[in-house]
Design a protein around this motif. Structure first.
Motif, short mmCIF file in Angstrom:
data_model
loop_
_atom_site.label_atom_id
_atom_site.label_comp_id
_atom_site.label_asym_id
_atom_site.label_seq_id
_atom_site.Cartn_x
_atom_site.Cartn_y
_atom_site.Cartn_z
N GLN A 1 -1.40 -9.81 -1.99
CA GLN A 1 -1.74 -10.17 -0.61
C GLN A 1 -1.33 -9.08 0.37
O GLN A 1 -2.03 -8.79 1.33
CB GLN A 1 -1.05 -11.49 -0.26
N HIS A 2 -0.16 -8.47 0.11
CA HIS A 2 0.31 -7.42 1.00
C HIS A 2 -0.40 -6.09 0.76
O HIS A 2 -0.85 -5.44 1.70
CB HIS A 2 1.82 -7.23 0.84
N PHE A 3 -0.48 -5.68 -0.50
CA PHE A 3 -0.93 -4.31 -0.78
C PHE A 3 -2.43 -4.14 -0.97
O PHE A 3 -2.98 -3.09 -0.63
CB PHE A 3 -0.18 -3.74 -2.00
N ALA A 4 -3.11 -5.14 -1.54
CA ALA A 4 -4.54 -4.94 -1.84
C ALA A 4 -5.34 -4.56 -0.58
O ALA A 4 -6.13 -3.61 -0.62
CB ALA A 4 -5.12 -6.16 -2.54
N PRO A 5 -5.15 -5.26 0.56
CA PRO A 5 -5.92 -4.87 1.76
C PRO A 5 -5.59 -3.47 2.24
O PRO A 5 -6.42 -2.80 2.85
CB PRO A 5 -5.51 -5.91 2.81
N ARG A 6 -4.36 -3.01 1.98
CA ARG A 6 -3.96 -1.65 2.38
C ARG A 6 -4.59 -0.61 1.46
O ARG A 6 -5.03 0.44 1.90
CB ARG A 6 -2.42 -1.54 2.35
N VAL A 7 -4.59 -0.92 0.16
CA VAL A 7 -5.23 0.00 -0.80
C VAL A 7 -6.72 0.10 -0.50
O VAL A 7 -7.31 1.18 -0.51
CB VAL A 7 -4.97 -0.48 -2.25
#
Lengths: 217, 220
Positions: free
Chosen positions: B70-76
Motif C-alpha cells: 500500500q505504501h510503496f507500490a504507488p510510489r514505484v
C-alpha cells in the motif's frame, strides 16, 4: 586494491544508481566498483538517495485488484532466479561482472588482432554505447580511436601512462571528446583495459562506419 | 564560493537541533522511546518498514506485505511512469517488482540498506529490464545477504541515517531537489535535463553538486 588513485565521479555513480547509463557504461562501473571499496561505499550512498527520493516521491494509484494480482503472481514463483549462479573462474584479472560478459576468465576472451601486437575483444551490450577489452603490449601505444563522446578506460592488468598521469590496476580514466591523449602501456607487463565509449554521436553523425574500420562496431 | 559555504553553514545550523534528536537515542533500549518523543519534535519521522520486511522474510506474512504494498507500490508506479513507462506497463512492472520483493525477502539486510533503498534498487533493476531491455551488471560480492546475525545497533544507526537523509532531501531548495529528482526518476542525462529545463549544463552540474554537498553535510 588500496592503491587506486583514479575513481568514478559523482555523475557516473549517480547515473549508475539511477539506472540511466547505457549497458556498456554500467558494465565498466560495476567492474570498477568490484575492485574499489571507496566507490562501492559511494554507490550505496547514491542508492540511499534513490530510496529517499522514492519514499518522499509522488504516488500513482494502483488498480483495485493490484494486490490480489501481485499475490497471485507471487504464488507462481520467482520470475527469474534469485541470482545467476556465477561461473566461478579462477581468473584473478577479470572481476565477476566482466566474467559474466566474457563467459569465463581471461583465457576465454576471443581476442582479435588490430595490428602492432594490440588485440581487442568487443563485448556484446545494448547499442547506445560500446565496450571492449584491449590488450596492449608493454611499451606500445593504445590505438587512437578518436572518441566522439565520453570514454571510460579501466585498467585490469599492468598500467598505462598518458599526458595526464599514470593509471594502474583498478584506476579508471574518464575522458571527454576534447581530451587529446596518447596512452602508452608502461611497466613490464602487457596492459589489459576495459574501455567503454558513448557511441550515440558516432551512429547519429555523418562519420561512416568505414572511417573507423578497426572499431568493428 | 563564499556564498556556497555560508549557505551550507546556515543549513547545518538550522538543522543541527533536529538532526541531534535521533542521535541522542542511540544507546540501547532507550532508542524506541526517544524515537517516539522525536515524533513530536520532527513531524516527519517516518515508518521504517523493517518489522514488516522481517515478518515477510520470517513468516511469509501477507498482512505485512499488504501494508508495504500500500505504501510503496504507488510510489514505484510513479517512479516508473516518470521514467517513461505507460500506465499499463508501469502497473505491470510495479506488480513484478513487489513480487520480487517477496521472493528476495531473505536477502534483505537491515544493516546494509533501508527498506526504501532496497525497494528502489529492485524497482530500478526491473525498470532497466522491462523498459530498456538491458542487462544490469552488478558489482561482485553484492549479496545483500546477512552474513552474520544482524547487529541491532547497526540496524538502528542505518535507519537513523536514512531518516536524516530524508530530512536533508526535504530541506533542499526546491530547484536543487527537482534536478536531483529528474536525474533519478526522469531517465534523463544531465544534457537532456538541460534541454528540458533550458538551464545551461554547467548550472545543472553545479546545482546537483551543491545539492549533494548539502546532503553530505547534513549526514555528518
Amino acid at each position: 586494491m588500496s592503491q587506486i588513485k583514479h575513481h568514478l565521479n559523482d555523475s557516473l555513480l549517480m547515473a549508475y544508481s539511477a539506472g540511466t547509463l547505457p549497458e556498456a557504461f554500467n558494465l565498466i562501473v560495476a567492474t570498477h566498483i568490484s575492485m574499489c571499496d571507496d566507490c562501492r561505499a559511494r554507490m550505496h550512498s547514491f542508492d540511499a538517495v534513490g530510496g529517499a527520493m522514492l519514499d518522499n516521491g509522488d504516488t500513482v494509484q494502483m488498480h483495485d485488484d493490484s494486490l490480489d494480482a501481485t499475490l497471485k503472481l507471487i504464488s507462481t514463483g520467482p520470475k527469474d532466479q534469485i541470482r545467476m549462479a556465477p561461473k566461478v573462474s579462477e581468473c584473478s584479472v577479470l572481476p565477476q561482472p566482466l566474467q559474466d560478459y566474457v563467459g569465463g576468465g581471461l583465457d576465454d576472451v576471443r581476442w582479435r588482432s588490430v595490428g602492432m601486437g594490440v588485440k581487442q575483444a568487443i563485448l556484446r551490450t545494448s547499442k547506445q554505447a560500446t565496450v571492449r577489452l584491449l590488450y596492449i603490449p608493454a611499451g606500445s601505444a593504445m590505438p587512437d580511436h578518436g572518441h566522439n563522446g565520453t570514454e571510460l578506460t579501466l585498467v585490469l592488468q599492468g598500467a598505462f601512462q598518458d599526458e595526464s598521469d599514470r593509471f594502474g590496476v583498478g584506476d579508471i580514466e574518464i575522458a571527454d571528446q576534447d581530451m587529446e591523449h596518447t596512452p602508452v602501456a608502461v611497466g613490464d607487463q602487457a596492459c589489459i583495459c576495459l574501455a567503454a565509449t558513448d557511441a550515440r554521436l558516432r551512429f547519429n553523425g555523418l562519420v561512416p562506419r568505414i572511417a573507423q574500420p578497426f572499431l568493428r562496431i | 564560493m563564499s556564498i556556497m559555504l555560508t549557505e551550507n553553514l546556515s543549513f547545518e545550523e538550522n538543522d543541527a537541533s533536529v538532526l541531534n534528536v535521533p542521535y541522542n537515542g542511540r544507546a540501547g533500549d532507550m532508542v524506541c522511546n526517544n524515537r517516539t518523543h522525536s515524533v513530536a519534535v520532527i513531524e516527519k519521522t517516518r515508518q521504517d518498514w523493517v518489522p514488516e520486511m522481517i515478518r515477510i522474510r520470517e513468516t511469509k506474512d501477507q498482512a505485512a506485505f499488504a501494508a508495504l504494498f500500500q505504501h510503496f507500490a504507488p510510489r514505484v508506479k510513479s517512479f516508473l511512469m516518470k521514467s517513461g513507462a505507460s500506465e499499463p506497463l508501469a502497473e505491470e512492472v510495479t506488480q513484478e517488482a513487489m513480487a520480487t520483493l517477496w521472493h528476495k525477502a531473505d536477502l534483505f539486510d537491515p544493516t546494509r540498506a533501508s527498506v526504501s533503498t532496497w525497494i528502489f534498487t529492485i524497482a530500478r533493476n526491473r525498470k532497466i529490464d522491462a523498459l530498456r531491455k538491458q542487462r544490469r551488471p552488478e558489482p561482485e560480492d553484492l549479496t545483500w545477504g546477512p552474513e552474520a546475525e544482524p547487529d541491532q545497533e547497526d540496524v538502528v544507526v542505518l535507519q537513523q541515517e536514512t531518516e536524516q537523509l530524508g530530512i536533508a532531501l526535504a530541506g533542499l531548495p526546491e530547484k536543487q531537489r527537482e534536478l536531483i529528482e529528474r536525474a533519478y526518476f526522469g531517465d534523463l542525462s544531465h544534457s537532456e535535463i538541460a534541454e528540458q529545463t533550458g538551464l545551461p549544463l554547467g548550472t545543472i552540474k553545479s546545482r546537483i553538486r551543491l545539492a549533494l554537498e548539502r546532503m553530505r553535510h547534513a549526514m555528518k
